[in-house]
Design a protein around this motif. Structure first.
Motif, PDB file in Angstrom:
ATOM      1  N   PHE A 106      -6.351  14.830  11.724  1.00  0.00           N
ATOM      2  CA  PHE A 106      -5.382  13.977  12.415  1.00  0.00           C
ATOM      3  C   PHE A 106      -5.498  12.527  11.930  1.00  0.00           C
ATOM      4  O   PHE A 106      -4.498  11.818  11.791  1.00  0.00           O
ATOM      5  CB  PHE A 106      -5.621  14.072  13.928  1.00  0.00           C
ATOM      6  N   ASN A 107      -6.713  12.100  11.641  1.00  0.00           N
ATOM      7  CA  ASN A 107      -6.996  10.747  11.184  1.00  0.00           C
ATOM      8  C   ASN A 107      -6.324  10.428   9.844  1.00  0.00           C
ATOM      9  O   ASN A 107      -6.051   9.267   9.543  1.00  0.00           O
ATOM     10  CB  ASN A 107      -8.520  10.581  11.068  1.00  0.00           C
ATOM     11  N   GLU A 108      -6.049  11.433   9.049  1.00  0.00           N
ATOM     12  CA  GLU A 108      -5.487  11.204   7.710  1.00  0.00           C
ATOM     13  C   GLU A 108      -3.963  11.086   7.698  1.00  0.00           C
ATOM     14  O   GLU A 108      -3.393  10.631   6.708  1.00  0.00           O
ATOM     15  CB  GLU A 108      -5.911  12.338   6.764  1.00  0.00           C
ATOM     16  N   LEU A 109      -3.288  11.464   8.751  1.00  0.00           N
ATOM     17  CA  LEU A 109      -1.823  11.483   8.756  1.00  0.00           C
ATOM     18  C   LEU A 109      -1.177  10.122   8.471  1.00  0.00           C
ATOM     19  O   LEU A 109      -0.213  10.054   7.694  1.00  0.00           O
ATOM     20  CB  LEU A 109      -1.309  12.084  10.062  1.00  0.00           C
ATOM     21  N   PRO A 110      -1.662   9.025   9.050  1.00  0.00           N
ATOM     22  CA  PRO A 110      -1.023   7.735   8.744  1.00  0.00           C
ATOM     23  C   PRO A 110      -1.133   7.332   7.273  1.00  0.00           C
ATOM     24  O   PRO A 110      -0.296   6.578   6.782  1.00  0.00           O
ATOM     25  CB  PRO A 110      -1.777   6.730   9.624  1.00  0.00           C
ATOM     26  N   VAL A 111      -2.139   7.840   6.577  1.00  0.00           N
ATOM     27  CA  VAL A 111      -2.286   7.517   5.148  1.00  0.00           C
ATOM     28  C   VAL A 111      -1.062   8.014   4.383  1.00  0.00           C
ATOM     29  O   VAL A 111      -0.513   7.304   3.537  1.00  0.00           O
ATOM     30  CB  VAL A 111      -3.580   8.136   4.575  1.00  0.00           C
ATOM     31  N   PHE A 112      -0.625   9.223   4.700  1.00  0.00           N
ATOM     32  CA  PHE A 112       0.534   9.794   4.002  1.00  0.00           C
ATOM     33  C   PHE A 112       1.823   9.075   4.392  1.00  0.00           C
ATOM     34  O   PHE A 112       2.700   8.869   3.547  1.00  0.00           O
ATOM     35  CB  PHE A 112       0.630  11.294   4.274  1.00  0.00           C
ATOM     36  N   ALA A 113       1.928   8.672   5.653  1.00  0.00           N
ATOM     37  CA  ALA A 113       3.101   7.904   6.077  1.00  0.00           C
ATOM     38  C   ALA A 113       3.158   6.571   5.332  1.00  0.00           C
ATOM     39  O   ALA A 113       4.228   6.152   4.866  1.00  0.00           O
ATOM     40  CB  ALA A 113       3.061   7.679   7.588  1.00  0.00           C
ATOM     41  N   LEU A 114       2.021   5.917   5.200  1.00  0.00           N
ATOM     42  CA  LEU A 114       1.964   4.647   4.472  1.00  0.00           C
ATOM     43  C   LEU A 114       2.343   4.836   3.007  1.00  0.00           C
ATOM     44  O   LEU A 114       3.127   4.057   2.451  1.00  0.00           O
ATOM     45  CB  LEU A 114       0.563   4.038   4.583  1.00  0.00           C
ATOM     46  N   LEU A 115       1.821   5.865   2.384  1.00  0.00           N
ATOM     47  CA  LEU A 115       2.131   6.131   0.981  1.00  0.00           C
ATOM     48  C   LEU A 115       3.631   6.355   0.783  1.00  0.00           C
ATOM     49  O   LEU A 115       4.240   5.787  -0.125  1.00  0.00           O
ATOM     50  CB  LEU A 115       1.346   7.353   0.488  1.00  0.00           C
ATOM     51  N   PHE A 116       4.242   7.155   1.641  1.00  0.00           N
ATOM     52  CA  PHE A 116       5.664   7.429   1.501  1.00  0.00           C
ATOM     53  C   PHE A 116       6.496   6.174   1.777  1.00  0.00           C
ATOM     54  O   PHE A 116       7.486   5.909   1.081  1.00  0.00           O
ATOM     55  CB  PHE A 116       6.086   8.589   2.395  1.00  0.00           C
ATOM     56  N   ALA A 117       6.100   5.372   2.767  1.00  0.00           N
ATOM     57  CA  ALA A 117       6.827   4.126   3.049  1.00  0.00           C
ATOM     58  C   ALA A 117       6.752   3.181   1.855  1.00  0.00           C
ATOM     59  O   ALA A 117       7.760   2.574   1.471  1.00  0.00           O
ATOM     60  CB  ALA A 117       6.265   3.456   4.302  1.00  0.00           C
ATOM     61  N   LEU A 118       5.578   3.061   1.258  1.00  0.00           N
ATOM     62  CA  LEU A 118       5.439   2.208   0.072  1.00  0.00           C
ATOM     63  C   LEU A 118       6.283   2.727  -1.089  1.00  0.00           C
ATOM     64  O   LEU A 118       6.899   1.940  -1.820  1.00  0.00           O
ATOM     65  CB  LEU A 118       3.969   2.095  -0.335  1.00  0.00           C
ATOM     66  N   TYR A 119       6.315   4.030  -1.254  1.00  0.00           N
ATOM     67  CA  TYR A 119       7.167   4.629  -2.288  1.00  0.00           C
ATOM     68  C   TYR A 119       8.622   4.219  -2.071  1.00  0.00           C
ATOM     69  O   TYR A 119       9.314   3.798  -3.010  1.00  0.00           O
ATOM     70  CB  TYR A 119       7.012   6.152  -2.273  1.00  0.00           C
ATOM     71  N   LEU A 120       9.089   4.331  -0.830  1.00  0.00           N
ATOM     72  CA  LEU A 120      10.487   3.983  -0.532  1.00  0.00           C
ATOM     73  C   LEU A 120      10.772   2.509  -0.808  1.00  0.00           C
ATOM     74  O   LEU A 120      11.812   2.165  -1.368  1.00  0.00           O
ATOM     75  CB  LEU A 120      10.810   4.320   0.926  1.00  0.00           C
TER      76      LEU A 120
END
Length: 138
Positions: free
Chosen positions: A118-132
């Motif tokens: 569960f702790n790792e989920l925001p990492v992926f959200a951040l990565l995708f937001a930066l990509y966008l």
């Protein structure tokens, strides 16, 4: 005005993400706590951190929405994706509050391993937001 909004949006995001990264890590430790004193100390830390995160979440979303309205007029597809990520992170934040309440009332049913994932989920959200933001694919 645009650069000020952008500055505050980034500032609020950084502060909010500090909490989004650390609060679930406290949940890992709470789920593993064996001694009542340790549990109480970790719970107090988690509660203070969650309160600390509240204004940063509001500021992040308010500045992000203001940027979307004033600069893109809801026309940039990548910005819609970023708004969706913001709403998903808000749901994650709210769910963290629910999990904190479960710990507060000794109703936690999840293992420390679950919280590690569960702790790792925001990492992926951040990565995708930066990509966008950087590539603006839509």
């Amino acid at each position: 005005m645009y650069l000020w909004l952008k500055l505050f949006h980034i500032f609020f995001i950084v502060a909010w993400f500090a909490g989004l990264f650390y609060l679930p890590r406290l949940f890992v430790n709470l789920a593993m706590a064996a001694q009542p004193a340790e549990y109480a100390r970790l719970l107090q830390m988690a509660e203070k951190l969650f309160k600390f995160m509240q204004p940063w979440a509001v500021g992040s979303l308010a500045c992000g929405l203001a940027l979307l309205i004033t600069q893109f007029g809801f026309q940039a597809g990548w910005a819609h994706g970023k708004l969706l990520i913001g709403l998903i992170l808000l749901a994650y934040h709210i769910y963290c509050g629910k999990l904190l309440g479960d710990f507060r009332h000794n109703r936690n049913i999840r293992s420390h391993k679950w919280y590690r994932v569960f702790n790792e989920l925001p990492v992926f959200a951040l990565l995708f937001a930066l990509y966008l933001v950087i590539f603006k694919p839509f």
